[in-house]
Design an enzyme around this catalytic site. Structure first.
Site, mmCIF file in Angstrom:
data_model
loop_
_atom_site.group_PDB
_atom_site.id
_atom_site.type_symbol
_atom_site.label_atom_id
_atom_site.label_comp_id
_atom_site.label_asym_id
_atom_site.label_seq_id
_atom_site.Cartn_x
_atom_site.Cartn_y
_atom_site.Cartn_z
ATOM 1 N N GLN A 178 -8.484 -7.484 -11.103
ATOM 2 C CA GLN A 178 -9.244 -6.423 -10.560
ATOM 3 C C GLN A 178 -9.066 -4.856 -11.602
ATOM 4 O O GLN A 178 -9.687 -3.797 -12.117
ATOM 5 C CB GLN A 178 -8.487 -6.558 -8.764
ATOM 6 C CG GLN A 178 -8.913 -5.043 -8.174
ATOM 7 C CD GLN A 178 -9.449 -4.980 -7.204
ATOM 8 O OE1 GLN A 178 -9.785 -5.824 -6.286
ATOM 9 N NE2 GLN A 178 -8.040 -3.917 -6.777
ATOM 10 N N VAL A 214 4.577 -5.521 -4.858
ATOM 11 C CA VAL A 214 5.886 -5.741 -3.434
ATOM 12 C C VAL A 214 5.629 -6.734 -2.560
ATOM 13 O O VAL A 214 4.955 -7.805 -2.602
ATOM 14 C CB VAL A 214 5.418 -4.583 -3.002
ATOM 15 C CG1 VAL A 214 6.424 -4.225 -1.814
ATOM 16 C CG2 VAL A 214 5.475 -2.945 -3.405
ATOM 17 N N HIS A 238 0.897 -1.004 -0.094
ATOM 18 C CA HIS A 238 0.143 0.013 -0.144
ATOM 19 C C HIS A 238 0.542 0.983 0.165
ATOM 20 O O HIS A 238 0.699 2.463 -0.516
ATOM 21 C CB HIS A 238 -0.869 0.019 1.120
ATOM 22 C CG HIS A 238 -2.116 -1.141 0.948
ATOM 23 N ND1 HIS A 238 -1.611 -2.281 1.780
ATOM 24 C CD2 HIS A 238 -2.870 -1.407 0.775
ATOM 25 C CE1 HIS A 238 -3.062 -3.808 2.091
ATOM 26 N NE2 HIS A 238 -3.626 -2.562 1.256
ATOM 27 N N SER A 268 -2.384 -7.996 3.260
ATOM 28 C CA SER A 268 -3.482 -7.478 4.166
ATOM 29 C C SER A 268 -3.870 -9.467 4.738
ATOM 30 O O SER A 268 -4.192 -9.255 6.042
ATOM 31 C CB SER A 268 -4.701 -6.673 4.437
ATOM 32 O OG SER A 268 -4.246 -5.583 3.328
ATOM 33 N N ARG A 269 -4.111 -10.016 3.543
ATOM 34 C CA ARG A 269 -4.447 -11.743 4.556
ATOM 35 C C ARG A 269 -3.331 -12.317 4.785
ATOM 36 O O ARG A 269 -3.463 -13.629 5.041
ATOM 37 C CB ARG A 269 -5.423 -12.586 3.469
ATOM 38 C CG ARG A 269 -6.281 -11.414 3.433
ATOM 39 C CD ARG A 269 -6.950 -12.157 2.284
ATOM 40 N NE ARG A 269 -9.124 -12.064 2.543
ATOM 41 C CZ ARG A 269 -9.038 -11.313 1.464
ATOM 42 N NH1 ARG A 269 -9.273 -10.820 0.456
ATOM 43 N NH2 ARG A 269 -11.326 -11.429 1.665
ATOM 44 N N GLN A 310 -18.421 -7.186 -1.544
ATOM 45 C CA GLN A 310 -17.349 -8.151 -2.347
ATOM 46 C C GLN A 310 -16.735 -8.959 -1.696
ATOM 47 O O GLN A 310 -16.172 -9.678 -2.059
ATOM 48 C CB GLN A 310 -16.105 -6.980 -2.946
ATOM 49 C CG GLN A 310 -15.068 -6.938 -1.467
ATOM 50 C CD GLN A 310 -13.901 -5.868 -1.372
ATOM 51 O OE1 GLN A 310 -14.451 -4.471 -2.524
ATOM 52 N NE2 GLN A 310 -13.260 -6.040 -1.838
HETATM 53 P P1 AMP Z 1 -6.393 -3.850 -0.657
HETATM 54 O O1 AMP Z 1 -6.576 -3.311 0.483
HETATM 55 O O2 AMP Z 1 -6.217 -5.394 -0.255
HETATM 56 O O3 AMP Z 1 -7.910 -3.661 -1.165
HETATM 57 O O4 AMP Z 1 -5.867 -3.520 -1.830
HETATM 58 C C1 AMP Z 1 -5.430 -1.902 -1.627
HETATM 59 C C2 AMP Z 1 -5.060 -2.002 -3.017
HETATM 60 O O5 AMP Z 1 -3.394 -2.265 -2.552
HETATM 61 C C3 AMP Z 1 -5.013 -2.581 -4.282
HETATM 62 O O6 AMP Z 1 -4.854 -2.107 -5.414
HETATM 63 C C4 AMP Z 1 -4.137 -3.618 -4.317
HETATM 64 O O7 AMP Z 1 -4.029 -3.828 -5.856
HETATM 65 C C5 AMP Z 1 -2.466 -3.313 -3.913
HETATM 66 N N1 AMP Z 1 -1.872 -3.918 -3.619
HETATM 67 C C6 AMP Z 1 -2.383 -4.977 -2.276
HETATM 68 N N2 AMP Z 1 -0.993 -5.360 -2.227
HETATM 69 C C7 AMP Z 1 -0.103 -5.319 -2.764
HETATM 70 C C8 AMP Z 1 1.381 -5.758 -3.441
HETATM 71 N N3 AMP Z 1 1.564 -6.778 -2.847
HETATM 72 N N4 AMP Z 1 1.922 -5.065 -3.590
HETATM 73 C C9 AMP Z 1 1.399 -3.997 -4.733
HETATM 74 N N5 AMP Z 1 0.117 -3.387 -4.865
HETATM 75 C C10 AMP Z 1 -0.683 -4.192 -3.265
#
Ligand code: AMP
Length: 285
Positions: free
Chosen positions: A152, A175, A36, A185-186, A60
């Site tokens: 997505q 990343v 993030h 986050s999971r 979702q």
């Molecule tokens: P989320 O909070 O999981 O819904 O993710 C929010 C945003 O962060 C989305 O655009 C995800 O694709 C991106 N995101 C989550 N994990 C990563 C990661 N490891 N590397 C790059 N972007 C990420």
């Protein structure tokens, strides 16, 4: 950093800011990590104002998914966003975003048919609906999404095209931890022994990327399945062309696919992990 729960006040603020310069927006579900942060830093480099949302979107999640247990370390998230110099954090409640009167939904099309769209019915309709709402609230010129959630990202670009939304969608590479595990986050659901296994996903994808050019889809799938071993519950291993995200036939040669990308979703007990990699020759991991 401003923190606003009210969609109306957030929208009024962003409409005012938009007259002064560009707004870059990063939608999230919170439990923020270095992935993030990378998106937020990119946003900051591209616009005068940076807006982040934290919203665990009930639309979702399926009935048997982890909506209730999804981690919500609100104070830590807030401190991190402050440190990163974010201008506005938008955190509406579900009632504020979806009042009793709420009725309309975005219907995702063909791109949502396979991969996570197949295993999580309705998931992407929920994602697109909430992203459209946040685009309307936060008025971004630029919105940043991670390649980790490649389907997505593709669907959001499609929605922006289909609805003529005045937003530039920018992607950021996945990343990873040093061991290759895609940050998520999971990942907090992983027990210590599962944490040791989880990096195998990226290792398998890298191995496939190295060897894919002379292989068929079937051979690539078998290779990944073998590398993962038996402890993962595999949801899918698919190779798709990036433009349609339709899984290619087993016999298809990777070299004959335009912009081939390999997708994996696999579970280690409570944690469902997803990852993907380009199979184009000379593409960086
Ligand atoms: P989320 O909070 O999981 O819904 O993710 C929010 C945003 O962060 C989305 O655009 C995800 O694709 C991106 N995101 C989550 N994990 C990563 C990661 N490891 N590397 C790059 N972007 C990420």
């Amino acid at each position: 950093m401003l923190i606003l729960n009210s969609p109306e006040i957030a929208q009024a603020t962003c409409l005012r800011w938009k007259t002064e310069g560009k707004i870059a927006f990063v939608p999230t579900m919170g439990c923020l990590h270095a992935g993030h942060v990378a998106l937020i830093r990119l946003a900051k480099s591209l616009a005068e104002r940076t807006v982040v949302s934290i919203f665990v979107n009930p639309l979702q999640f399926g009935p048997n998914e982890d909506m209730a247990s999804y981690p919500r370390p609100y104070e830590t998230d807030q401190a991190l966003l402050r440190e990163e110099g974010v201008d506005l954090l938008v955190t509406p409640s579900a009632e504020e975003l979806y009042p009793q009167s709420f009725q309309c939904r975005v219907q995702s099309g063909m791109l949502a048919t396979h991969l996570c769209g197949a295993s999580r019915p309705g998931h992407f309709d929920g994602v697109l609906t909430v992203v459209l709402k946040f685009f309307s609230i936060c008025q971004p010129d630029i919105a940043i999404f991670g390649e980790k959630d490649f389907q997505q990202l593709t669907l959001i670009q499609q929605m922006v095209n289909d609805f003529n939304l005045p937003v530039s969608v920018i992607s950021h590479p996945t990343v990873r931890e040093e061991n290759g595990l895609a940050l998520s986050s999971r990942n907090c659901y992983l027990l210590p022994d599962e944490r040791a296994l989880a990096p195998r996903i990226h290792q398998a994808l890298l191995d496939a990327q190295r060897r894919a050019s002379l292989m068929s889809v079937d051979a690539v799938s078998k290779l990944v399945r073998e590398k993962l071993g038996t402890q993962f519950q595999i949801d899918y291993i698919s190779v798709c062309a990036e433009n349609d995200l339709i899984p290619q036939n087993d016999s298809q040669l990777i070299s004959a696919i335009e912009r081939p990308r390999l997708f994996v979703a696999a579970r280690l007990d409570k944690a469902r992990l997803i990852d993907n990699i380009s199979l184009m020759p000379n593409e960086k991991p």
